[in-house]
Design a protein around this motif. Structure first.
Motif, mmCIF file in Angstrom:
data_model
loop_
_atom_site.group_PDB
_atom_site.id
_atom_site.type_symbol
_atom_site.label_atom_id
_atom_site.label_comp_id
_atom_site.label_asym_id
_atom_site.label_seq_id
_atom_site.Cartn_x
_atom_site.Cartn_y
_atom_site.Cartn_z
ATOM 1 N N VAL A 109 -14.029 -4.934 36.547
ATOM 2 C CA VAL A 109 -12.813 -5.211 35.784
ATOM 3 C C VAL A 109 -12.405 -3.954 35.034
ATOM 4 O O VAL A 109 -13.222 -3.348 34.338
ATOM 5 N N LEU A 110 -11.146 -3.582 35.185
ATOM 6 C CA LEU A 110 -10.608 -2.411 34.498
ATOM 7 C C LEU A 110 -9.541 -2.871 33.514
ATOM 8 O O LEU A 110 -8.638 -3.633 33.861
ATOM 9 N N LEU A 111 -9.660 -2.392 32.276
ATOM 10 C CA LEU A 111 -8.697 -2.719 31.225
ATOM 11 C C LEU A 111 -7.984 -1.431 30.817
ATOM 12 O O LEU A 111 -8.338 -0.784 29.820
ATOM 13 N N PRO A 112 -6.971 -1.007 31.559
ATOM 14 C CA PRO A 112 -6.327 0.282 31.299
ATOM 15 C C PRO A 112 -5.334 0.203 30.151
ATOM 16 O O PRO A 112 -4.863 -0.872 29.780
ATOM 17 N N LYS A 113 -5.009 1.353 29.596
ATOM 18 C CA LYS A 113 -3.925 1.415 28.629
ATOM 19 C C LYS A 113 -2.599 1.240 29.369
ATOM 20 O O LYS A 113 -2.466 1.620 30.522
ATOM 21 N N THR A 114 -1.622 0.660 28.696
ATOM 22 C CA THR A 114 -0.306 0.502 29.301
ATOM 23 C C THR A 114 0.500 1.788 29.125
ATOM 24 O O THR A 114 0.072 2.730 28.449
ATOM 25 N N LEU A 115 1.668 1.822 29.722
ATOM 26 C CA LEU A 115 2.546 2.984 29.590
ATOM 27 C C LEU A 115 2.982 3.184 28.142
ATOM 28 O O LEU A 115 3.353 4.300 27.750
ATOM 29 N N ASN A 116 2.939 2.099 27.361
ATOM 30 C CA ASN A 116 3.304 2.190 25.940
ATOM 31 C C ASN A 116 2.105 2.521 25.063
ATOM 32 O O ASN A 116 2.173 2.378 23.840
ATOM 33 N N ASP A 117 1.013 2.963 25.709
ATOM 34 C CA ASP A 117 -0.203 3.341 25.000
ATOM 35 C C ASP A 117 -0.800 2.161 24.218
ATOM 36 O O ASP A 117 -1.274 2.311 23.099
ATOM 37 N N GLU A 118 -0.766 0.966 24.846
ATOM 38 C CA GLU A 118 -1.340 -0.229 24.240
ATOM 39 C C GLU A 118 -2.611 -0.626 24.990
ATOM 40 O O GLU A 118 -2.664 -0.537 26.220
ATOM 41 N N SER A 119 -3.611 -1.094 24.245
ATOM 42 C CA SER A 119 -4.876 -1.504 24.834
ATOM 43 C C SER A 119 -4.954 -3.019 24.948
ATOM 44 O O SER A 119 -4.294 -3.752 24.209
ATOM 45 N N PHE A 120 -5.801 -3.471 25.886
ATOM 46 C CA PHE A 120 -6.076 -4.906 26.061
ATOM 47 C C PHE A 120 -4.816 -5.712 26.407
ATOM 48 O O PHE A 120 -4.668 -6.848 25.972
ATOM 49 N N CYS A 121 -3.924 -5.138 27.175
ATOM 50 C CA CYS A 121 -2.699 -5.840 27.575
ATOM 51 C C CYS A 121 -2.567 -5.973 29.089
ATOM 52 O O CYS A 121 -1.631 -6.604 29.569
ATOM 53 N N ALA A 122 -3.475 -5.356 29.839
ATOM 54 C CA ALA A 122 -3.383 -5.395 31.301
ATOM 55 C C ALA A 122 -4.785 -5.459 31.900
ATOM 56 O O ALA A 122 -5.769 -5.029 31.282
ATOM 57 N N ILE A 123 -4.873 -6.006 33.119
ATOM 58 C CA ILE A 123 -6.155 -6.161 33.806
ATOM 59 C C ILE A 123 -5.998 -5.768 35.270
ATOM 60 O O ILE A 123 -5.018 -6.149 35.928
ATOM 61 N N SER A 124 -6.973 -5.026 35.755
ATOM 62 C CA SER A 124 -7.102 -4.759 37.187
ATOM 63 C C SER A 124 -8.537 -5.135 37.561
ATOM 64 O O SER A 124 -9.486 -4.655 36.934
ATOM 65 N N SER A 125 -8.685 -6.010 38.556
ATOM 66 C CA SER A 125 -10.012 -6.561 38.811
ATOM 67 C C SER A 125 -10.221 -6.856 40.289
ATOM 68 O O SER A 125 -9.264 -7.106 41.029
ATOM 69 N N THR A 126 -11.490 -6.849 40.683
ATOM 70 C CA THR A 126 -11.843 -7.282 42.039
ATOM 71 C C THR A 126 -11.760 -8.798 42.160
ATOM 72 O O THR A 126 -11.770 -9.340 43.253
ATOM 73 N N ASN A 127 -11.692 -9.476 41.026
ATOM 74 C CA ASN A 127 -11.578 -10.930 40.975
ATOM 75 C C ASN A 127 -10.113 -11.286 40.720
ATOM 76 O O ASN A 127 -9.559 -10.986 39.664
ATOM 77 N N VAL A 128 -9.475 -11.924 41.692
ATOM 78 C CA VAL A 128 -8.038 -12.221 41.582
ATOM 79 C C VAL A 128 -7.745 -13.196 40.437
ATOM 80 O O VAL A 128 -6.585 -13.332 40.024
ATOM 81 N N LYS A 129 -8.777 -13.852 39.930
ATOM 82 C CA LYS A 129 -8.571 -14.836 38.870
ATOM 83 C C LYS A 129 -8.758 -14.256 37.471
ATOM 84 O O LYS A 129 -8.568 -14.969 36.474
ATOM 85 N N SER A 130 -9.092 -12.982 37.394
ATOM 86 C CA SER A 130 -9.366 -12.376 36.092
ATOM 87 C C SER A 130 -8.168 -12.409 35.163
ATOM 88 O O SER A 130 -8.298 -12.609 33.948
ATOM 89 N N GLU A 131 -6.978 -12.192 35.686
ATOM 90 C CA GLU A 131 -5.795 -12.097 34.836
ATOM 91 C C GLU A 131 -5.123 -13.440 34.565
ATOM 92 O O GLU A 131 -4.076 -13.494 33.925
ATOM 93 N N LEU A 132 -5.707 -14.553 35.021
ATOM 94 C CA LEU A 132 -5.101 -15.862 34.799
ATOM 95 C C LEU A 132 -4.911 -16.166 33.315
ATOM 96 O O LEU A 132 -3.888 -16.731 32.911
ATOM 97 N N LEU A 133 -5.881 -15.784 32.486
ATOM 98 C CA LEU A 133 -5.784 -16.112 31.067
ATOM 99 C C LEU A 133 -4.672 -15.345 30.381
ATOM 100 O O LEU A 133 -4.035 -15.852 29.449
ATOM 101 N N LEU A 134 -4.412 -14.113 30.828
ATOM 102 C CA LEU A 134 -3.277 -13.362 30.298
ATOM 103 C C LEU A 134 -1.967 -14.076 30.621
ATOM 104 O O LEU A 134 -1.056 -14.156 29.795
ATOM 105 N N LYS A 135 -1.862 -14.577 31.843
ATOM 106 C CA LYS A 135 -0.660 -15.312 32.248
ATOM 107 C C LYS A 135 -0.507 -16.585 31.431
ATOM 108 O O LYS A 135 0.605 -16.962 31.041
ATOM 109 N N ILE A 136 -1.625 -17.248 31.172
ATOM 110 C CA ILE A 136 -1.573 -18.488 30.385
ATOM 111 C C ILE A 136 -1.109 -18.207 28.962
ATOM 112 O O ILE A 136 -0.270 -18.932 28.410
#
Length: 354
Positions: A123-150
Motif C-alpha cells: 500500500v502506497l500513501l503518496p502526497k497529492t499534487l496539493n502537497d497533502e498527506s493521507f488523501c490518496a491510496i495506491s495498492s495491490t489490493n483493489v479494495k484498499s481505497e473503499l473506505l476513502l470512497k465511503i
C-alpha cells in the motif's frame, strides 16, 4: 526416468512455495510533507467497527518515524491473511504522552487514513499534487481505497441533509440514502466495507438510528450481510459482534411491536367497553324518558292507584285506602294498564321505581 522427472518437478514446486512464503509480507509506506519530517507514525488495526472514528491505544500495532524526506514504511509478515481495516496516523503528541492523553482525543492536528489490506498487500500513501498527506491510496489490493470512497460519500450525505427541512422530507431522504449505501456496499463485494457503513448508520447517537430500526424490521439486507460476513470472515471478532448487535436490535424491535400490540389491545378493549356502557346508558335513558312520558299520561288519581298497585296492594285494599268503590278501582286499573302499555303489576313497579 519418470520417477526422477517427477521428483525434480516436486522439488521445484516446493522451492516455489518457499519463495512465495518468503515474499508473503505486507508493505505500507507513504510520505508526509517536508515540515512533518521526524514525526512519529502509528499503524493500528481496527477489529471493532464501533471504534473506527478515532485512535485507541489498544489498536496500535506498530510505530515508526519519517526520514529526512518525510518517508515512512511499515512492513512484515505478522498480519492476517484476510482483509482487515487498518489506520495510519500521526499527531502533535510526544511519544512519552502515549499513556496519558495521546489516544484520548487531546492531541492536536491529527492526520490519519483508513484502508483495507491483508498480510500480502503493498500500500502506497503518496502526497497529492496539493502537497497533502493521507488523501490518496495506491495498492495491490483493489479494495484498499473503499473506505476513502465511503468517507467521501458520507460527506456528500451530510451536505445533502443540511439542506433538508421537515421530518417527512428527512425520512424520504433517509430512505434514499439507506438504499444508496446498501447498493454501494453490495457492489463493493467486501463485507468489511459494508460493516464500516453499518457502523455509522446504526450508531445510537446518530439521527439515522431510528430509521435504521425501521429498515431492519423490513429489509432482508442485514441478514444477507451476516451471511456474507460468515462466509468471508467466519471466525473474525467483528462478525460475532455484528451478529450479536443484530439480534439485540431485532429483539428491541420485537419488544416495541409487542408493546404496541398490547397497547392496541387495551385501547380496543377500553373502546369496546366505552361503547357498551354508552349504549347501555343511552338505552336506559331512552327507556326512562319513555317511562316518564308514560307516567305523565296518568291522572293524579291513577298515579296514586298505580303506586299502590306497585307496592303490592289489592284492588280491595286500594278501594278502602282511597274511599272509592271497587268498580271504580277496576276502571282505573284498566286505564293504567293501557296508558303504561303493561300487563302485570310487576311491570308497573318497574316503570315507577326505576
Amino acid at each position: 526416468m519418470i520417477f526422477v522427472f517427477r521428483m525434480k518437478h516436486t522439488l521445484l514446486f516446493f522451492i516455489f512455495l518457499n519463495f512465495l512464503a518468503v515474499r508473503a509480507q505486507y508493505q505500507f509506506k507513504g510520505q508526509l510533507t517536508e515540515e512533518d519530517t521526524g514525526k512519529i507514525i502509528y499503524l493500528s488495526i481496527i477489529e471493532d467497527y464501533r471504534r473506527s472514528s478515532r485512535v485507541y491505544l489498544d489498536q496500535v500495532i506498530g510505530r515508526t518515524s519519517t526520514d529526512s524526506l518525510g518517508n515512512f514504511v511499515f512492513e512484515g509478515d505478522n498480519l492476517s491473511e484476510l482483509n482487515n481495516i487498518y489506520r495510519i496516523h500521526t499527531d502533535e503528541c510526544l511519544p512519552n504522552e502515549i499513556e496519558n492523553t495521546h489516544f484520548l482525543g487531546n492531541c492536536g492536528t491529527t492526520q490519519s487514513i483508513l484502508f483495507i489490506a491483508s498480510n500480502t498487500d503493498s500500500v502506497l500513501l503518496p502526497k497529492t499534487l496539493n502537497d497533502e498527506s493521507f488523501c490518496a491510496i495506491s495498492s495491490t489490493n483493489v479494495k484498499s481505497e473503499l473506505l476513502l470512497k465511503i468517507l467521501a460519500l458520507k460527506n456528500e450525505m451530510a451536505f445533502d441533509f443540511s439542506e433538508i427541512r421537515g421530518d417527512a422530507s428527512k425520512k424520504l431522504n433517509l430512505k434514499k440514502w439507506f438504499s444508496r449505501w446498501h447498493q454501494f456496499g453490495e457492489a463493493s463485494q467486501e463485507p468489511l466495507a459494508e460493516l464500516f457503513i453499518y457502523g455509522f448508520l446504526s450508531d445510537r447517537q446518530s439521527e439515522t438510528y431510528r430509521y435504521y430500526l425501521e429498515d431492519l424490521a423490513l429489509n432482508p439486507y442485514y441478514e444477507a450481510l451476516l451471511d456474507r460476513l460468515k462466509t468471508s470472515y467466519p471466525t473474525a471478532a467483528f462478525t460475532k459482534l455484528y451478529e450479536e448487535e443484530l439480534r439485540a436490535d431485532q429483539y428491541l424491535i420485537d419488544m416495541d411491536v409487542s408493546s404496541d400490540q398490547t397497547s392496541s389491545w387495551w385501547i380496543y378493549l377500553l373502546l369496546g367497553l366505552s361503547i357498551l356502557l354508552n349504549t347501555y346508558f343511552l338505552l336506559g335513558w331512552k327507556k326512562r324518558k319513555n317511562d316518564s312520558s308514560q307516567v305523565a299520561q296518568l291522572s293524579a288519581q291513577e298515579e296514586r292507584i298505580a303506586r299502590a298497585m306497585a307496592h303490592g296492594k289489592t284492588n280491595k285494599e286500594i278501594a278502602q285506602e282511597f274511599f272509592i268503590s271497587l268498580s271504580t278501582v277496576k276502571t282505573h286499573v284498566n286505564s293504567i294498564y293501557k296508558k303504561l302499555n303493561v300487563n302485570t303489576r310487576e311491570e308497573i313497579k318497574t316503570i315507577l321505581f326505576k
